[in-house]
Design a protein around this motif. Structure first.
Motif, PDB file in Angstrom:
ATOM      1  N   SER A  74      12.359  -3.075   8.121  1.00  0.00           N
ATOM      2  CA  SER A  74      12.361  -3.386   6.678  1.00  0.00           C
ATOM      3  C   SER A  74      10.944  -3.407   6.107  1.00  0.00           C
ATOM      4  CB  SER A  74      13.029  -4.739   6.398  1.00  0.00           C
ATOM      5  OG  SER A  74      14.231  -4.860   7.111  1.00  0.00           O
ATOM      6  N   ALA A  75      10.115  -2.468   6.555  1.00  0.00           N
ATOM      7  CA  ALA A  75       8.708  -2.481   6.164  1.00  0.00           C
ATOM      8  C   ALA A  75       8.357  -1.342   5.202  1.00  0.00           C
ATOM      9  CB  ALA A  75       7.823  -2.420   7.409  1.00  0.00           C
ATOM     10  N   ILE A 123       1.198   0.564   1.741  1.00  0.00           N
ATOM     11  CA  ILE A 123       0.372   0.557   0.537  1.00  0.00           C
ATOM     12  C   ILE A 123      -0.569  -0.648   0.479  1.00  0.00           C
ATOM     13  CG2 ILE A 123       2.083  -0.655  -0.913  1.00  0.00           C
ATOM     14  CD1 ILE A 123      -0.108   2.305  -2.033  1.00  0.00           C
ATOM     15  N   MET A 124      -0.236  -1.714   1.198  1.00  0.00           N
ATOM     16  CA  MET A 124      -1.079  -2.917   1.205  1.00  0.00           C
ATOM     17  C   MET A 124      -2.040  -2.931   2.391  1.00  0.00           C
ATOM     18  SD  MET A 124       1.143  -6.221   0.105  1.00  0.00           S
ATOM     19  CE  MET A 124       1.213  -6.754  -1.596  1.00  0.00           C
ATOM     20  N   ASP A 138      -2.274  -3.807   8.803  1.00  0.00           N
ATOM     21  CA  ASP A 138      -1.268  -2.755   8.637  1.00  0.00           C
ATOM     22  C   ASP A 138      -0.050  -3.247   7.876  1.00  0.00           C
ATOM     23  OD1 ASP A 138      -2.681  -0.838  10.445  1.00  0.00           O
ATOM     24  OD2 ASP A 138      -2.309  -2.455  11.862  1.00  0.00           O
ATOM     25  N   LEU A 139       0.309  -4.503   8.087  1.00  0.00           N
ATOM     26  CA  LEU A 139       1.459  -5.112   7.408  1.00  0.00           C
ATOM     27  C   LEU A 139       1.082  -6.570   7.129  1.00  0.00           C
ATOM     28  CD1 LEU A 139       4.432  -4.954   6.437  1.00  0.00           C
ATOM     29  CD2 LEU A 139       5.109  -5.688   8.735  1.00  0.00           C
ATOM     30  N   ILE A 140       0.750  -6.842   5.880  1.00  0.00           N
ATOM     31  CA  ILE A 140       0.190  -8.159   5.565  1.00  0.00           C
ATOM     32  C   ILE A 140       1.247  -9.170   5.138  1.00  0.00           C
ATOM     33  CG2 ILE A 140      -0.331  -7.796   3.112  1.00  0.00           C
ATOM     34  CD1 ILE A 140      -3.024  -9.187   3.602  1.00  0.00           C
ATOM     35  N   ALA A 144       5.431  -0.375  -4.673  1.00  0.00           N
ATOM     36  CA  ALA A 144       6.087  -0.751  -3.419  1.00  0.00           C
ATOM     37  C   ALA A 144       5.736   0.210  -2.283  1.00  0.00           C
ATOM     38  CB  ALA A 144       7.597  -0.811  -3.597  1.00  0.00           C
ATOM     39  N   ASN A 145       5.614   1.491  -2.600  1.00  0.00           N
ATOM     40  CA  ASN A 145       5.287   2.493  -1.583  1.00  0.00           C
ATOM     41  C   ASN A 145       4.889   3.778  -2.303  1.00  0.00           C
ATOM     42  OD1 ASN A 145       5.389   4.620   0.344  1.00  0.00           O
ATOM     43  ND2 ASN A 145       6.799   3.444   1.626  1.00  0.00           N
ATOM     44  N   ALA A 146       3.636   4.179  -2.152  1.00  0.00           N
ATOM     45  CA  ALA A 146       3.145   5.358  -2.870  1.00  0.00           C
ATOM     46  C   ALA A 146       2.843   6.509  -1.921  1.00  0.00           C
ATOM     47  CB  ALA A 146       1.904   4.997  -3.682  1.00  0.00           C
ATOM     48  N   ASN A 147       3.419   6.471  -0.721  1.00  0.00           N
ATOM     49  CA  ASN A 147       3.253   7.585   0.216  1.00  0.00           C
ATOM     50  C   ASN A 147       3.742   8.870  -0.466  1.00  0.00           C
ATOM     51  OD1 ASN A 147       4.352   9.514   2.292  1.00  0.00           O
ATOM     52  ND2 ASN A 147       3.288   8.073   3.622  1.00  0.00           N
TER      53      ASN A 147
END
Ligand SMILES: *Cc1c(COP(=O)(O)O)cnc(C)c1O
Length: 385
Positions: A359-360, A366-367, A302-304, A50-53
């Motif tokens: 809500s991003a 990550i995408m 940036d946001l798909i 979901a998010n690997a930052n």
């Protein structure tokens, strides 16, 4: 009501970028840990896809969650972050040899296996290393999640998991393999699920399966019910922390855990979704014949999610308090699907205004891709400002 952002500090930063509200993330993790501690045997893993930052992962790792990976790269990232190997689970229909070898070398908690050919390869690779691999079988429970067809995974028609009718045969096969240790069952029915009825259906199915296996004297140490809890994309400020109490209580009430059994969860979106916003700048306001466009410097690269799933993200002009007007908010990419939202009301837009796509935090950064030779968006946390 709009979100609150350090707008003055944002002015110096190259847009588009992701902003992560780490205070909200910590509150969310605290709520998860509080609710989970009320139930004996419950274990939570963060679905890192979901998010690997790295900065976000750090906070999650410090809260003590385990990690759910779907690739070798994710296993690597988790180990680097400091997640203990014995809290890492690894799922995926197509695990390649190097990924399996990495999991074996790191001695992860378990492989969630999705087919017999995969099981055979894990056994073979484990034998070469003189190791025994812990495996759970991912069972396709044929339970539907009533969300977008592209994010439904638990139906018989989906590519994921082992069919219910093959389950006992597969467990039997595993028991004959010297380098495989069968430790449980895994399920994951889909994503962005807000109807507890879908999780109730999974609980009932798992109970049936356990009864059936017990008749054949098959013992299950671990049950992993995957993730999928959704967030409120329409109202990011109203209840920014998902209803974890209702979620865990549903499982506690309905799923009949046997003594000593562990119940594992793999939550992604519900952990990180609401704490993230994509911040972008208005480049031009263009008048069309029937409508006006706010052209921003972020795009589907940036946001798909809007282009891929028709997903809704609340959009706010965080630079303006002027009366609202109606806009199509679009990006600069050479694709007609590069549209974030159509006919939405925003405070009157001017060139230079900062726009937040709310809500991003999940399945955003990550995408991101470099299509059109674009630079990947950076991710900042609250502490960076
Ligand atoms: C994607 C995924 C998750 C997390 O899903 P969310 O909807 O983000 O909670 C959990 N488990 C598996 C196996 C997954 O593929």
């Amino acid at each position: 009501m709009k979100g609150t952002f350090p707008i003055d500090k944002f002015q110096e930063i190259q847009t588009p970028f992701y902003y992560y509200d780490t205070d909200l993330l910590r509150e969310t993790l605290k709520t998860i840990n509080t609710e989970v501690s009320k139930h004996e045997g419950f274990v939570v893993h963060y679905a890192i896809k979901a998010n690997a930052n790295p900065k976000v992962l750090n906070v999650i790792c410090q809260a003590g969650l385990g990690a759910d990976c779907v690739s070798g790269g994710e296993i690597q990232r988790c180990v680097e972050t400091g997640f203990p190997s014995n809290k890492i689970v690894y799922a995926g229909v197509g695990k390649s040899d190097w990924e399996i070898n990495l999991g074996l070398d790191k001695e992860i908690f378990c492989f969630n296996v999705e087919s017999i050919p995969e099981l055979e390869i894990i056994n073979e690779l484990a034998e070469k290393k003189g190791k025994v691999a812990n495996v759970c079988f991912r069972i396709n429970p044929n339970v539907g999640a009533h969300t977008n067809a592209k994010i439904t995974t638990g139906l018989a028609e989906n590519k994921f998991g082992i069919a219910l009718e093959d389950m006992e045969k597969v467990i039997d096969e595993a028991s004959k393999m010297k380098n495989i240790h069968f430790i449980g069952l895994h399920f994951h029915i889909g994503s962005q699920i807000l109807d507890m009825g879908d999780f109730e259906a999974l609980c009932n199915r798992v109970n049936d399966i356990q009864d059936q296996l017990e008749k054949h004297h098959i013992k299950i140490e671990n049950i992993n019910v995957g993730g999928g809890l959704g967030i409120d994309y329409q109202h990011p400020n109203r209840c920014p922390i998902p209803d974890f109490k209702a979620y865990f209580d549903t499982y506690a009430k309905l799923l009949k855990l046997r003594p000593g059994q562990k119940l594992h969860f793999e939550l992604g979106r519900a952990v990180v979704g609401q704490m993230g916003s994509l911040i972008t700048r208005t480049l031009y306001v263009k008048q069309g014949s029937f409508k006006q466009f706010a052209i921003v410097d972020a795009g589907m690269t940036d946001l798909i999610r809007p282009a891929l799933y028709n997903a809704y993200h609340k959009i706010e002009n965080i630079s303006s308090e002027e009366a609202t007007e109606t806009y199509d908010v679009v990006g600069p990419i050479c694709e007609s699907s590069d549209v974030f939202s159509k006919a939405i009301d925003l405070n009157k837009c001017h060139r230079g205004d900062l726009i937040a796509l709310r809500s991003a935090g999940a399945y955003g950064e990550i995408m991101a891709s470099q299509y059109n030779c674009r630079v990947l968006p950076k991710g900042y946390i609250k502490e960076d400002f």
